[in-house]
Scaffold this motif. Structure first.
Motif, PDB file in Angstrom:
ATOM      1  N   SER A 358      -0.003  -1.265   0.077  1.00  0.00           N
ATOM      2  CA  SER A 358       0.001  -0.557   0.216  1.00  0.00           C
ATOM      3  C   SER A 358       0.572   1.363   0.073  1.00  0.00           C
ATOM      4  O   SER A 358      -0.081   1.915  -0.666  1.00  0.00           O
ATOM      5  CB  SER A 358      -0.781  -0.378   0.812  1.00  0.00           C
ATOM      6  OG  SER A 358      -0.086   0.307   2.823  1.00  0.00           O
ATOM      7  N   GLY A 359       1.516   0.904   0.440  1.00  0.00           N
ATOM      8  CA  GLY A 359       2.618   2.834   0.627  1.00  0.00           C
ATOM      9  C   GLY A 359       2.517   2.999   1.894  1.00  0.00           C
ATOM     10  O   GLY A 359       3.281   4.280   2.025  1.00  0.00           O
ATOM     11  N   TYR A 360       1.604   2.889   2.506  1.00  0.00           N
ATOM     12  CA  TYR A 360       1.492   3.552   4.333  1.00  0.00           C
ATOM     13  C   TYR A 360       2.774   4.152   5.098  1.00  0.00           C
ATOM     14  O   TYR A 360       3.038   2.510   4.967  1.00  0.00           O
ATOM     15  CB  TYR A 360      -0.049   2.855   4.840  1.00  0.00           C
ATOM     16  CG  TYR A 360      -0.430   3.461   5.985  1.00  0.00           C
ATOM     17  CD1 TYR A 360      -0.548   4.724   5.982  1.00  0.00           C
ATOM     18  CD2 TYR A 360       0.091   3.276   6.980  1.00  0.00           C
ATOM     19  CE1 TYR A 360      -1.350   5.380   7.098  1.00  0.00           C
ATOM     20  CE2 TYR A 360      -0.271   3.449   8.333  1.00  0.00           C
ATOM     21  CZ  TYR A 360      -0.384   4.836   8.419  1.00  0.00           C
ATOM     22  OH  TYR A 360      -1.357   5.277   9.612  1.00  0.00           O
ATOM     23  N   MET A 361       2.543   5.172   5.718  1.00  0.00           N
ATOM     24  CA  MET A 361       3.913   4.932   6.908  1.00  0.00           C
ATOM     25  C   MET A 361       3.225   5.567   7.816  1.00  0.00           C
ATOM     26  O   MET A 361       2.523   6.793   6.974  1.00  0.00           O
ATOM     27  CB  MET A 361       4.661   6.052   6.242  1.00  0.00           C
ATOM     28  CG  MET A 361       5.755   5.330   5.030  1.00  0.00           C
ATOM     29  SD  MET A 361       7.007   6.532   4.573  1.00  0.00           S
ATOM     30  CE  MET A 361       6.008   7.419   3.345  1.00  0.00           C
ATOM     31  N   GLU A 362       3.397   5.074   9.300  1.00  0.00           N
ATOM     32  CA  GLU A 362       2.928   5.369  10.484  1.00  0.00           C
ATOM     33  C   GLU A 362       3.695   6.837  10.594  1.00  0.00           C
ATOM     34  O   GLU A 362       2.627   8.516  10.972  1.00  0.00           O
ATOM     35  CB  GLU A 362       3.034   4.581  10.897  1.00  0.00           C
ATOM     36  CG  GLU A 362       1.927   4.941  12.323  1.00  0.00           C
ATOM     37  CD  GLU A 362       0.557   4.675  12.517  1.00  0.00           C
ATOM     38  OE1 GLU A 362      -0.235   4.997  13.701  1.00  0.00           O
ATOM     39  OE2 GLU A 362       0.267   4.078  12.079  1.00  0.00           O
ATOM     40  N   THR A 363       4.632   7.329  10.052  1.00  0.00           N
ATOM     41  CA  THR A 363       5.579   8.441  10.366  1.00  0.00           C
ATOM     42  C   THR A 363       5.116   9.805   9.227  1.00  0.00           C
ATOM     43  O   THR A 363       4.712  10.688   9.952  1.00  0.00           O
ATOM     44  CB  THR A 363       6.902   8.522  10.217  1.00  0.00           C
ATOM     45  OG1 THR A 363       7.409   7.827   9.008  1.00  0.00           O
ATOM     46  CG2 THR A 363       7.452   7.803  11.220  1.00  0.00           C
ATOM     47  N   ALA A 364       4.046   9.418   8.234  1.00  0.00           N
ATOM     48  CA  ALA A 364       3.779  10.530   7.623  1.00  0.00           C
ATOM     49  C   ALA A 364       2.475   9.852   6.893  1.00  0.00           C
ATOM     50  O   ALA A 364       1.898   8.952   5.997  1.00  0.00           O
ATOM     51  CB  ALA A 364       4.420  10.383   6.069  1.00  0.00           C
ATOM     52  N   PRO A 365       1.642   9.855   7.753  1.00  0.00           N
ATOM     53  CA  PRO A 365       0.787   8.674   7.630  1.00  0.00           C
ATOM     54  C   PRO A 365      -0.589   9.757   6.804  1.00  0.00           C
ATOM     55  O   PRO A 365      -1.908   8.457   6.578  1.00  0.00           O
ATOM     56  CB  PRO A 365      -0.343   8.710   9.590  1.00  0.00           C
ATOM     57  CG  PRO A 365      -0.079  10.179   9.670  1.00  0.00           C
ATOM     58  CD  PRO A 365       1.346   9.980   9.220  1.00  0.00           C
ATOM     59  N   TYR A 366      -0.813  10.701   6.342  1.00  0.00           N
ATOM     60  CA  TYR A 366      -1.299  11.308   5.027  1.00  0.00           C
ATOM     61  C   TYR A 366      -1.591  11.536   3.694  1.00  0.00           C
ATOM     62  O   TYR A 366      -1.785  12.311   3.230  1.00  0.00           O
ATOM     63  CB  TYR A 366      -2.266  12.959   6.253  1.00  0.00           C
ATOM     64  CG  TYR A 366      -2.482  12.671   7.395  1.00  0.00           C
ATOM     65  CD1 TYR A 366      -2.946  12.042   8.074  1.00  0.00           C
ATOM     66  CD2 TYR A 366      -1.802  13.500   8.368  1.00  0.00           C
ATOM     67  CE1 TYR A 366      -3.689  12.347   9.580  1.00  0.00           C
ATOM     68  CE2 TYR A 366      -2.276  13.456  10.026  1.00  0.00           C
ATOM     69  CZ  TYR A 366      -2.816  12.563  10.228  1.00  0.00           C
ATOM     70  OH  TYR A 366      -3.457  12.018  11.215  1.00  0.00           O
ATOM     71  N   LEU A 367      -0.251  11.064   3.702  1.00  0.00           N
ATOM     72  CA  LEU A 367       0.893  11.519   2.193  1.00  0.00           C
ATOM     73  C   LEU A 367       0.221  10.190   1.384  1.00  0.00           C
ATOM     74  O   LEU A 367      -0.235   9.233   1.678  1.00  0.00           O
ATOM     75  CB  LEU A 367       2.201  10.933   2.582  1.00  0.00           C
ATOM     76  CG  LEU A 367       2.906  10.935   1.377  1.00  0.00           C
ATOM     77  CD1 LEU A 367       2.752  13.011   0.970  1.00  0.00           C
ATOM     78  CD2 LEU A 367       4.351  11.235   2.055  1.00  0.00           C
ATOM     79  N   ASN A 368       0.046   9.659   0.289  1.00  0.00           N
ATOM     80  CA  ASN A 368      -1.127   9.600  -0.568  1.00  0.00           C
ATOM     81  C   ASN A 368      -1.693   9.149  -0.277  1.00  0.00           C
ATOM     82  O   ASN A 368      -2.372   7.580  -1.270  1.00  0.00           O
ATOM     83  CB  ASN A 368       0.421   8.431  -1.603  1.00  0.00           C
ATOM     84  CG  ASN A 368       1.792   9.268  -1.477  1.00  0.00           C
ATOM     85  OD1 ASN A 368       1.241  10.235  -2.390  1.00  0.00           O
ATOM     86  ND2 ASN A 368       2.801   8.609  -1.659  1.00  0.00           N
ATOM     87  N   ARG A 369      -2.980   9.283   0.335  1.00  0.00           N
ATOM     88  CA  ARG A 369      -4.245   8.062   1.009  1.00  0.00           C
ATOM     89  C   ARG A 369      -5.174   8.629  -1.193  1.00  0.00           C
ATOM     90  O   ARG A 369      -4.938   9.602  -1.253  1.00  0.00           O
ATOM     91  CB  ARG A 369      -4.541   9.151   2.049  1.00  0.00           C
ATOM     92  CG  ARG A 369      -3.913   9.026   3.005  1.00  0.00           C
ATOM     93  CD  ARG A 369      -3.777   7.477   3.707  1.00  0.00           C
ATOM     94  NE  ARG A 369      -4.640   7.013   3.742  1.00  0.00           N
ATOM     95  CZ  ARG A 369      -4.386   6.792   5.682  1.00  0.00           C
ATOM     96  NH1 ARG A 369      -4.077   7.644   6.624  1.00  0.00           N
ATOM     97  NH2 ARG A 369      -6.040   6.559   5.857  1.00  0.00           N
ATOM     98  N   ASP A 370      -5.927   7.542  -0.777  1.00  0.00           N
ATOM     99  CA  ASP A 370      -7.281   7.853  -1.427  1.00  0.00           C
ATOM    100  C   ASP A 370      -7.630   9.740  -1.002  1.00  0.00           C
ATOM    101  O   ASP A 370      -7.973  10.387  -0.719  1.00  0.00           O
ATOM    102  CB  ASP A 370      -8.860   7.681  -0.700  1.00  0.00           C
ATOM    103  CG  ASP A 370     -10.415   7.127  -0.946  1.00  0.00           C
ATOM    104  OD1 ASP A 370      -9.992   8.256  -1.824  1.00  0.00           O
ATOM    105  OD2 ASP A 370     -10.339   6.572  -1.540  1.00  0.00           O
ATOM    106  N   PRO A 371      -7.582   9.855  -2.523  1.00  0.00           N
ATOM    107  CA  PRO A 371      -8.317  11.808  -2.855  1.00  0.00           C
ATOM    108  C   PRO A 371      -9.158  11.856  -1.708  1.00  0.00           C
ATOM    109  O   PRO A 371      -8.840  13.206  -1.412  1.00  0.00           O
ATOM    110  CB  PRO A 371      -8.017  11.944  -4.345  1.00  0.00           C
ATOM    111  CG  PRO A 371      -7.598  10.919  -4.672  1.00  0.00           C
ATOM    112  CD  PRO A 371      -7.048   9.398  -3.931  1.00  0.00           C
ATOM    113  N   ARG A 372     -10.062  11.164  -1.889  1.00  0.00           N
ATOM    114  CA  ARG A 372     -11.412  12.174  -1.202  1.00  0.00           C
ATOM    115  C   ARG A 372     -10.830  11.706   0.316  1.00  0.00           C
ATOM    116  O   ARG A 372     -11.375  12.824   1.461  1.00  0.00           O
ATOM    117  CB  ARG A 372     -12.768  10.746  -1.311  1.00  0.00           C
ATOM    118  CG  ARG A 372     -13.014  10.133  -2.455  1.00  0.00           C
ATOM    119  CD  ARG A 372     -14.113   9.116  -2.478  1.00  0.00           C
ATOM    120  NE  ARG A 372     -13.072   7.766  -2.388  1.00  0.00           N
ATOM    121  CZ  ARG A 372     -13.840   6.821  -2.402  1.00  0.00           C
ATOM    122  NH1 ARG A 372     -15.242   7.044  -3.242  1.00  0.00           N
ATOM    123  NH2 ARG A 372     -13.032   5.748  -2.769  1.00  0.00           N
TER     124      ARG A 372
END
Length: 580
Positions: A358-372
């Protein structure tokens, strides 16, 4: 019931409050501009064409109370239904907000939400009946009377729809215009009878209403709006809560649902949604060129577009900005999203944050999220228009911030997040552009996902189910937006329910009534509710997950709100819902 209708007679019968149209710009305000011009009796009102129409407009003026949980019998407080779910929390301390949080037994059978819903909806029914009783003698053309009668019947059916999803089967008044000396001791109709009545009323007005109206009548129900509400009704009543066996016995059992599964109810719901789709006049607002998912945002700030099917008109500019933005942007912060909702937003690549790759990072949790996500939720250091500079500046939601942070000062967030859904990026609560959008009750994405759900439950995930869900994901700006092939019914059900939560975040009670009708509220509303607390050290922010509240959902009691205690005490024919 007698005293309830007596109350309605006083407020909407012999003494009538009518509303002036008084629109300065019809294209901006639509047909409804609430200006009280006094109290006038029935004979005077319905001897005048303008006053007759204004009386019907007063029924429209009550619709916003079906969109929010209202604080008290006359409104006076606006609480998003999201605050009663795992999606949100009200801005005030938990002890107060739980009084309006249906995840906690607060207020008992005389709670403010139940009483406000019951009173508001029956006042709408009463006013419609007064209107139908009198309209034939108004100095209006036959064609105009026919249309206004159809509008009023739609409004009455919509009031019963809201009563149904809140209480189950309710007393049906028909067309009766009661007088003060009449006996109003009416029992509750069964769930099935209430559904049948609403459906027949909607069917009866469908051929009468037009597909569209000129700007001055924008907001009145079109044929598409009637069909869309019917689709919502049939999706609701096909759902597990009303079709699975329940532990109740005797008369109350028939008040709360069908009690037996029937796949044909899913088919009816799918067919109803397909009827709206086949009109060919509604389309998703899509723009992934300006930015990924920009059409989702743009749709939400427009007054009228190809996606909106029915909405409730509001006459105050910057309505959403005023209520949802932080104090530093002129807002009042009426609700805060939860960490549960934030974590349910996937990534821009369509994967959930827990999925491999997914590419999710807890240190940057709002990066590259679903545009909604970025178009629905304000998080620490996200950008919003600043009143002084009229440029976008970071919103401070870390705990040291005096204006918007997590201290005990007024208007602060208890979860670490704020809503920005339906807010215009070029406005604050009291500055910037003036938006004139309404409260969206039904839009095309609702029809698509309702169709996908009903069809999947009826016959599994065929190509039509895939197409409907993927259309919503494509508009959202997900890349790739296509679902994995070969999903079974249960897997597709999970996908659809996820999409509904994200697509309709903080919108028209979708989440609340979804988790009720799916009968999963005891799974998602029991236990700790989370948020995020950010601290700042120099220019570095450190986030820590917090628990702001522990909730308890009593099943099956809380799937239905109580009939207001004062009404049960007045009418011994009213059967109370179990557990209240």
């Amino acid at each position: 019931m007698k005293n309830l209708v007596k109350y309605m007679l006083i407020t909407a019968g012999l003494v009538l409050t009518v509303w002036s149209t008084g629109c300065k710009k019809a294209s901006d305000k639509g047909f409804l501009d609430p200006t009280d011009i006094g109290q006038i009796n029935e004979q005077t009102v319905f001897a005048d064409s303008a006053l007759s129409i204004q009386f019907l407009n007063s029924v429209y003026g009550e619709l916003n109370k079906t969109y929010f949980m209202q604080n008290g019998t006359g409104g006076g407080g606006i609480w998003a239904f999201s605050d009663a779910t795992d999606d949100g929390e009200a801005r005030w301390s938990s002890g107060f907000s739980q009084g309006y949080n249906m995840a906690n037994v607060a207020g008992g059978s005389d709670n403010a939400f139940s009483l406000a819903t019951w009173t508001t909806c029956y006042a709408m029914v009463r006013r419609v009946n007064v209107f139908l009783f009198n309209i034939d003698r108004a100095p209006l053309s036959a064609a105009k009377k026919t249309r206004l009668k159809a509008e009023s019947r739609f409004l009455r059916a919509f009031a019963y729809y809201h009563l149904l999803r809140t209480f189950g089967g309710v007393p049906l008044l028909g067309d009766a215009k009661y007088d003060l000396e009449d006996n109003f001791m009416l029992p509750r109709s069964t769930f099935a009878a209430t559904v049948d009545y609403i459906e027949k009323e909607l069917d009866g007005v469908t051929p009468i209403l037009s597909l569209d109206y000129p700007p001055e009548d924008f907001g009145r129900p079109t044929r598409g709006a009637v069909l869309a509400i019917k689709a919502k009704l049939l999706l609701l009543v096909a759902s597990p809560l009303y079709n699975e066996s329940n532990p109740n016995s005797g008369p109350v059992k028939e008040l709360l649902g069908y009690g037996n599964p029937d796949a044909n109810r899913w088919k009816k719901a799918a067919d109803a949604a397909k009827t709206v789709m086949d009109l060919g006049i509604y389309h998703l607002v899509e723009d992934n060129t300006t930015a990924p998912g920009y059409g989702y945002y743009d749709m939400g700030i427009q007054r009228k577009n190809s996606e909106y099917i029915f909405q409730i008109m509001m006459n105050t500019g910057r309505f959403y900005e005023q209520y949802f933005l932080p104090a530093s942007r002129g807002g009042q912060n009426y609700g805060n999203p939860t960490q549960q909702l934030v974590d349910d937003y996937g990534m821009a690549n369509g994967k959930l944050i827990t999925e491999a790759g997914s590419g999710y990072m807890e240190t940057a949790p709002y990066l590259n999220r679903d545009p909604r996500f970025g178009y629905s939720i304000l998080y620490n250091q996200s950008l919003w228009l600043d009143r002084t500079s009229l440029t976008k500046k970071p919103v401070d939601l870390y705990m040291q911030a005096p204006g918007d942070g997590m201290s005990t000062a007024p208007y602060n967030t208890v979860t670490g997040y704020l809503w920005r859904r339906f807010c215009n990026e070029n406005a604050g609560g009291n500055f910037g552009v003036t938006s004139q959008i309404g409260l969206v009750v039904s839009r095309y994405a609702d029809i698509l996902l309702g169709y996908a759900e009903a069809l999947n439950e009826y016959q599994g995930p065929n190509s039509e189910v895939y197409a409907a869900v993927e259309a919503v994901r494509k508009r959202a700006g997900l890349m790739p937006y296509a679902l994995a092939t070969g999903l079974n019914k249960e897997q597709m059900r999970t996908v659809i329910r996820h999409e509904r939560r994200i697509e309709f975040a903080n919108e028209e009670g979708h989440r609340l009534f979804d988790i009720y009708r799916w009968k999963v509220a005891e799974e998602v509303l029991n236990g700790p509710m989370g948020g995020m607390r950010w601290t700042k050290n120099g220019s570095t922010f450190t986030g820590a997950r917090i628990v702001f509240e522990t909730r308890k959902f009593n099943s099956p009691q809380m799937y239905y709100q109580p009939i207001p205690l004062k009404e049960v005490n007045k009418n011994n024919l009213l059967i109370q819902n179990p557990g209240w």
